[in-house]
Design an enzyme around this catalytic site. Structure first.
Site, PDB file in Angstrom:
ATOM      1  N   ASP A 283       9.980   4.898  15.271  1.00  0.00           N
ATOM      2  CA  ASP A 283       9.944   6.345  15.072  1.00  0.00           C
ATOM      3  C   ASP A 283      10.382   7.008  16.373  1.00  0.00           C
ATOM      4  O   ASP A 283       9.771   6.780  17.417  1.00  0.00           O
ATOM      5  CB  ASP A 283       8.515   6.762  14.705  1.00  0.00           C
ATOM      6  CG  ASP A 283       8.377   8.256  14.482  1.00  0.00           C
ATOM      7  OD1 ASP A 283       7.271   8.684  14.100  1.00  0.00           O
ATOM      8  OD2 ASP A 283       9.355   9.002  14.680  1.00  0.00           O
TER       9      ASP A 283
ATOM     10  N   ASP B 221      10.866  10.686  17.980  1.00  0.00           N
ATOM     11  CA  ASP B 221      10.511  12.079  17.728  1.00  0.00           C
ATOM     12  C   ASP B 221      11.050  12.942  18.847  1.00  0.00           C
ATOM     13  O   ASP B 221      10.870  12.616  20.027  1.00  0.00           O
ATOM     14  CB  ASP B 221       8.980  12.181  17.658  1.00  0.00           C
ATOM     15  CG  ASP B 221       8.532  13.503  17.088  1.00  0.00           C
ATOM     16  OD1 ASP B 221       7.578  13.491  16.299  1.00  0.00           O
ATOM     17  OD2 ASP B 221       9.132  14.538  17.452  1.00  0.00           O
TER      18      ASP B 221
ATOM     19  N   GLU C  21       0.826  -1.205   0.000  1.00  0.00           N
ATOM     20  CA  GLU C  21       0.000   0.000   0.000  1.00  0.00           C
ATOM     21  C   GLU C  21       0.861   1.257   0.000  1.00  0.00           C
ATOM     22  O   GLU C  21       1.828   1.357   0.753  1.00  0.00           O
ATOM     23  CB  GLU C  21      -0.915   0.060   1.228  1.00  0.00           C
ATOM     24  CG  GLU C  21      -1.745   1.342   1.218  1.00  0.00           C
ATOM     25  CD  GLU C  21      -2.579   1.561   2.465  1.00  0.00           C
ATOM     26  OE1 GLU C  21      -2.570   0.698   3.369  1.00  0.00           O
ATOM     27  OE2 GLU C  21      -3.240   2.619   2.531  1.00  0.00           O
TER      28      GLU C  21
END
Lengths: 414, 487
Positions: free
Chosen positions: A110, A112, A45
């Site tokens: 991830d 951050d 996708e």
């Protein structure tokens, strides 16, 4: 000083970037693991964010050219990569819901900078500089080592997120096949910092008074120098009242806390290094059973200020969509380039190429000689983007080698 | 001289004894625990098929009930193994030679495989079955004696490797003074729950599991193996070559899982306060009846009438409660106060007598269990029978419960908990919880249920226990002389 934002990127700039510089073929082989398209790409996708925040999901393509064509047609501000589904995402509407489910997906992480806002003193919010980047580089080193040593993963790709964080994509076959439950377990293994704003003590990894689990103990060893250099010296985290109050909350001895509080209230300019020395002196003074608890608390403090802070939700679910490498960050204009974990300490977010800079470089290049047809996709070779694309290509070679080897094994083992 | 001969003889006997069965190899099922790898391959009667499955189902339903009521593992060991299993699915240790071990284990084996057939058909049923079976396995595993357990583990290949001392030394911090015990090496993906909690050591993708956590690998294997087997069974089921004997049994079993299987309530119970009379019913309904019967009673009083299924459900309940036929006739006659004598005699008297087994085929009907009330004879408009937890809308249920039980200590603060259970379709658990709350003044604690941690499976069970508690409280009062203050 915070990294200055580049001029805002316009749609024309984005389109030129996609046409001439974005390394579609490399991204294709990175996801596909070999040259001929397989389900790893055709059933993958892609989600596009268009101008005006229009979001288009469940796009899929048969090969790199198709992907490039669609990206150039749509000119998205960014696009994200999702899992490999049991059917082509573009056919989703024609498939029974039960027959459409995620099958494979890289293991992703991830980190951050905003998760560190409560402890970094140089910047806050969207800002980032070379100083606070050290938090990220420490996190990268710890995670890179842990994932390779403990889990045995080899194909790790670290990618700058374009502004204030970093992503990790792990493409090992076993990682691709992990279920949501297994990803959750892996994240649990790696998570040390837990607890929201209201929780003072965020590190709770021991069983009673036992020593740190071996995996965390080795991380601690790596992080202790970071604590001294970054937390105490550079960021001076305990200089402000808020800072040293937070520190006192983590010391489990009322007498010590009171005496330190008095001392530091009288001497507000005392540096973090000195304050930490005070803490260590107080603990030295306490002998006997209390000292074991205090030493453990000291280790936990070091971890709380330096250990990687992960966004668990990103890693836990296979169907999570994560921004593709080499996209442009719309607010900074910077390219999401791969980062080498071995030299991450030298990485400077301010020196990451911006899209305008790259296009300028292209313009300055001599016009193509007569007769030479402009090979548009390889233009990155002639710009500052070159080393980064080469980094990705090298990584991809490793993946393709692995795929070839396992195919050979299968052929021989009938 | 004689002593020596005796000694020799004793020695000889001892020798032959030593030769005899250390491994109990004369048993077809040498171990109490079973991984259910192979299905039973023998002829079984239909009764065995059904009984083994039903009894096992009781155990599994009780396990589910425990989960819904958030019991700890230790509590479950008591409730399930000691109370429920000892009644329905006894499984003794191999050392307990006097018990019919092979028969018990055979029943356990058969029951499991029959229930696989019944529960493979939908994903929800499969998930619940796997959870309950894995829990049952865990409960038995943890309470098994360690020698037997080791032998059982040895009988099956778990594909784990014992880590070499060098490997262990590399991993275990040398600061610990005690010698590190055994570590088993497995791929970490086989033990995700241990990895998540950091109860293993990790190196290059292999988890090093300390012997103490070995059980976790076994449980994971059991669960994974059962899940795969169920999927295979589901695929094979349509090709079941059979007549119409088994399918009805299987259907009944999967329905039973939802309601919890009840024990038999077919004989009238003599109430603790002697014979039950018609004029006692009002007070009794107020004090002791579960929501379904309380509702029927209230509707009867309000409408002076009940429709057929309502009369059936309530009438049989009263019979088992202890109402004799004469009292029953009096009760119904008075309740149907607006109709005339001859109409009553013509239309209702016969049926009441029939339900007491005094007419027609003289069948002594049992009062309907919760499962039957939930599953059969769905109430239509104008009906008041059924189970309020299932058949009332959420709003109506809450106001009804507060009306009925408000004075017994049920408050609106309790509603969210109850409604959650109702939403999850654990109707009998909700009813049990209401029982606990309304009988808290008699000392019933949360988790105790209708005695011994059991949940309600039959309206008469609810009423009987309620009356029992009231009697105990009465006796407590009398014994002391003063009024006993309950906390």
């Amino acid at each position: 000083m915070a990294v200055p934002d580049a001029e805002p990127t316009t749609p024309d700039i984005m389109l030129a970037f996609y046409r001439r510089l974005y390394p579609f073929k490399s991204i294709f082989t990175w996801l596909n693991h070999e040259h001929a398209p397989t389900k790893l790409f055709t059933h993958r996708e892609f989600a596009f964010t268009l101008q005006g925040d229009v979001y288009l999901r469940y796009n899929s393509f048969s090969n790199a050219d198709e992907l490039k064509k669609q990206v150039c047609t749509l000119n998205p501000t960014r696009f994200e990569i999702g899992p490999v589904y049991s059917a082509r995402p573009r056919d989703k509407k024609t498939v029974r819901p039960a027959a459409f489910s995620p099958q494979l997906r890289e293991l992703v992480f991830d980190i951050d900078m905003t998760d560190y806002d409560s402890i970094r003193t140089c910047c806050s919010g969207a800002d980032i500089c070379k100083r606070c980047w050290t938090f990220i580089s420490a996190a990268v080193r710890v995670l890179d080592r842990a994932l390779r040593d403990q889990f045995g993963y080899k194909h790790l790709l670290w990618v700058y997120s374009g502004r204030r964080g970093i992503h990790l994509w792990i493409s090992d076959r076993e990682a691709l096949e992990l279920t949501d439950e297994q990803r959750r377990a892996l994240v649990g293994w790696l998570t040390v910092i837990q607890g929201g704003k209201e929780m003072h003590k965020k590190v709770n990894v021991r069983m009673g008074l036992k020593p740190l689990p071996p995996s965390i103990a080795s991380a601690y060893k790596m992080l202790l120098p970071v604590f001294h250099d970054l937390i105490l010296e550079d960021q001076d985290c305990f200089a402000s009242e808020e800072g040293w109050q937070a520190l006192l909350h983590l010391i489990p001895d009322k007498d010590i806390v009171r005496s330190l509080e008095d001392k530091w209230e009288d001497d507000p300019k005392r540096s973090s290094e000195d304050k930490w020395q005070d803490v260590e002196d107080e603990i030295e003074r306490k002998k006997g059973k209390g000292s074991a608890i205090l030493n453990a608390a000291k280790e936990d403090i070091v971890l709380q200020y330096t250990y990687p802070r992960l966004d668990a939700e990103v890693s836990k679910h296979r169907n999570h969509l994560l921004k593709a490498p080499f996209c442009i960050h719309p607010k900074t204009g910077r390219v999401c380039v791969p980062v080498d974990p071995r030299t991450i300490d030298k990485f400077d977010p301010a020196r990451v190429p911006t899209v305008s800079q790259l296009l300028n470089e292209l313009d300055k290049l001599a016009l193509p000689q007569a007769g030479e047809s402009a090979e548009h996709h390889a233009d990155w070779e002639r710009t500052s983007l070159k080393p980064y694309v080469e980094m990705l290509d090298k990584h991809v070679m490793g993946l393709m080698e692995e795929t070839r080897k396992s195919k050979q094994k299968m052929d021989l083992s009938w | 001289m004689q002593n020596r001969k005796e000694q020799q003889r004793n020695l000889a006997l001892k020798d032959t004894n030593a030769g005899i069965v250390e491994t109990h190899s004369h048993l077809r099922y040498p171990y109490r625990l079973n991984f259910y790898d192979k299905p039973p391959l023998e002829d079984i009667t239909i009764e065995e098929f059904e009984t083994a499955a039903l009894d096992r189902l009781r155990v599994l339903a009780e396990i589910e009930s425990c989960f819904a009521r958030n019991r700890t593992f230790k509590e479950m060991q008591t409730v399930i193994l000691e109370n429920v299993c000892s009644k329905y699915l006894e499984l003794n240790r191999t050392s307990n030679e006097l018990k019919p071990l092979d028969d018990e284990r055979r029943k356990d084996h058969i029951g499991h495989f029959v229930l696989r057939l019944a529960f493979c058909r939908s994903e929800d049923l499969r998930r619940r079955f796997v959870k309950a079976e894995t829990t049952l396995f865990k409960l038995r595993y943890e309470t098994e004696d360690s020698l037997e357990r080791a032998k059982f583990l040895g009988s099956r290949n778990f594909d784990w490797i014992l880590a070499s001392p060098e490997e262990v030394q590399e991993l275990v911090p040398s600061t610990s003074s005690e010698k590190p015990g055994n570590y088993y090496k497995v791929k970490w993906t086989r033990v995700p729950d241990l990895v998540e909690k950091r109860r293993v050591l990790m190196k290059r993708g292999m988890a090093y599991v300390p012997a103490a956590e070995q059980a976790s690998i076994v449980f994971q294997e059991f669960q994974a193996h059962l899940e795969k087997a169920l999927e295979a069974t589901a695929k094979a089921l349509p090709r079941l070559d059979e007549d119409t004997r088994l399918v009805p049994i299987l259907d009944n079993l999967s329905k039973g899982f939802q309601a919890g299987v009840s024990s038999e309530w077919s004989g009238a119970t003599e109430g603790p306060d002697g014979a039950l009379r018609a004029d006692m019913i009002d007070e009794m309904a107020y004090k002791h009846f579960p929501a379904c019967m309380r509702n029927l009673h209230m509707c009867l009083r309000r409408d002076k009438h009940l429709k057929h299924f309502g009369r059936l459900q309530y009438g049989l309940f009263l019979k088992i409660l202890g109402l004799s036929i004469e009292e029953a006739l009096a009760f119904w006659r008075k309740s149907f106060s607006s109709i005339q004598d001859d109409k009553f005699n013509k239309e209702y008297r016969y049926n009441i007598r029939h339900s007491y087994g005094l007419e027609g085929k003289r069948a002594n009907y049992a009062a309907k269990s919760c499962q039957q009330i939930l599953m059969s004879d769905e109430p239509g408009p104008g009906d008041s029978h059924g189970c309020p937890y299932r058949h009332f809308s959420a709003d109506n249920l809450q106001s009804a419960l507060l009306t009925m039980y408000g004075e017994h200590g049920l408050s609106s603060a309790d509603m969210p908990e109850i409604m959650n259970m109702v939403k999850a379709k654990h109707y009998h658990v909700a009813c049990t919880r209401v029982f606990e709350i309304t009988h808290a003044r008699q000392g019933v604690k949360k988790g105790e249920g209708v005695g011994g941690g059991e949940s309600v499976t039959h309206p008469n069970q609810y009423a009987a226990r309620s009356r029992e508690l009231a009697k105990k409280m009465e006796e407590g009062k009398e014994a002391d002389g003063d009024v006993v203050m309950q906390g």
